[in-house]
Scaffold this motif. Structure first.
Motif, PDB file in Angstrom:
ATOM      1  N   ILE A 120     -35.090  15.989  16.403  1.00  0.00           N
ATOM      2  CA  ILE A 120     -34.699  16.407  17.754  1.00  0.00           C
ATOM      3  C   ILE A 120     -34.810  17.924  17.881  1.00  0.00           C
ATOM      4  N   LEU A 121     -34.424  18.643  16.824  1.00  0.00           N
ATOM      5  CA  LEU A 121     -34.579  20.097  16.825  1.00  0.00           C
ATOM      6  C   LEU A 121     -36.051  20.475  16.964  1.00  0.00           C
TER       7      LEU A 121
ATOM      8  N   ILE B 158     -38.393  18.752  18.458  1.00  0.00           N
ATOM      9  CA  ILE B 158     -38.809  18.485  19.841  1.00  0.00           C
ATOM     10  C   ILE B 158     -38.442  19.658  20.745  1.00  0.00           C
ATOM     11  N   LEU B 159     -37.270  20.238  20.524  1.00  0.00           N
ATOM     12  CA  LEU B 159     -36.813  21.353  21.362  1.00  0.00           C
ATOM     13  C   LEU B 159     -37.537  22.656  21.032  1.00  0.00           C
ATOM     14  N   LEU B 160     -37.975  22.820  19.778  1.00  0.00           N
ATOM     15  CA  LEU B 160     -38.596  24.082  19.362  1.00  0.00           C
ATOM     16  C   LEU B 160     -40.119  24.087  19.496  1.00  0.00           C
ATOM     17  N   TYR B 161     -40.760  22.919  19.388  1.00  0.00           N
ATOM     18  CA  TYR B 161     -42.218  22.862  19.427  1.00  0.00           C
ATOM     19  C   TYR B 161     -42.827  23.516  20.675  1.00  0.00           C
TER      20      TYR B 161
ATOM     21  N   CYS C 172     -31.611  14.533  13.425  1.00  0.00           N
ATOM     22  CA  CYS C 172     -31.260  15.850  13.975  1.00  0.00           C
ATOM     23  C   CYS C 172     -32.399  16.846  13.813  1.00  0.00           C
TER      24      CYS C 172
END
Length: 239
Positions: free
Chosen positions: A24-25, A27-30, A21
């Protein structure tokens, strides 16, 4: 209240799910934090969260946790240092150390999944977490390659510019999963060698690790179904 207690206990019971998790977080924030120094500092915080989650998961495996701590400590120090004083030379050193650590963490999780002959829920999450750890490790290896050998990677958009972290992570995921290189391509021999090694790693991971977990899951489900039938129809069957 019981729901809150279950949520609080989930990272302890399934640390591999927590690691997955967090990644994945990340990946979305980078994509939102690669420009200014403040965003790079936040980028470092997310990286430390991933690092901490990976270190926590490593202790579930049979490999030496102390070695993982030794690998992680310089990364933590360099991450904090770079957040306040960015320097490309320290960046490449940190990327090299992070690549080694994530390869180590991925190997530890694979060893953890091979410890027994039962596919637990946490081991199924570990399969996903290991995939992302390998993708992170190769992405950092690409960062090192690009820094030491400028022009290692090209792209359809702005082909002459160095590739960003998100572009290299995208390349790593597409290569490891075997879906194709997309618009980021290796140009120099060493970059192509790293991509070939990652392609081989992805194929072997699916063939040896994921297929084994799928087989164990089917075997476990079949055994549970047989036990249920034996309890329902003792003494040789329904007749």
């Amino acid at each position: 209240m019981p729901m809150i207690n279950r949520l609080a206990a989930s990272p302890v019971k399934h640390p591999s799910a927590a690691l997955l998790c967090v990644q994945i977080l990340g990946i979305l924030l980078y994509p939102l934090m690669e420009d200014t120094s403040a965003e790079r500092a936040l980028f470092g915080v997310i990286g430390l969260l991933v690092l901490g989650a990976a270190l926590y998961v490593v202790k579930r495996g049979p490999w030496l946790t102390g070695f993982g701590v030794v690998l992680a400590l310089p990364v933590v120090v360099l991450s904090i240092w770079l957040a306040f004083d960015f320097d490309p030379r320290r960046m490449v050193l940190m990327a090299a150390l992070e690549a080694v650590f994530y390869f180590y963490a991925a190997g530890s999780l694979i060893a953890y999944m091979f410890e027994d002959d039962v596919a637990s829920v946490d081991e199924l999450f570990a399969a996903g977490a290991t995939f992302t750890l390998l993708a992170w490790a190769f992405a950092y290896a690409y960062v090192v390659c690009q820094t030491l050998l400028p022009g290692s990677f090209g792209a359809l958009v702005a082909p002459g510019n160095p590739r960003t972290w998100m572009e290299l992570l995208f390349l790593s995921f597409t290569t490891l999963s075997g879906v194709g290189l997309g618009d980021i391509v290796p140009l120099l021999p060493m970059a192509r060698a790293l991509v070939m090694i990652e392609e081989f790693t992805g194929v072997m991971y699916l063939a040896l690790v994921v297929s084994r977990l799928v087989g164990l899951s089917v075997t476990t489900r079949t055994a549970r179904g047989k036990q249920g039938t034996d309890r329902e129809f003792p003494e040789g069957g329904p007749g």
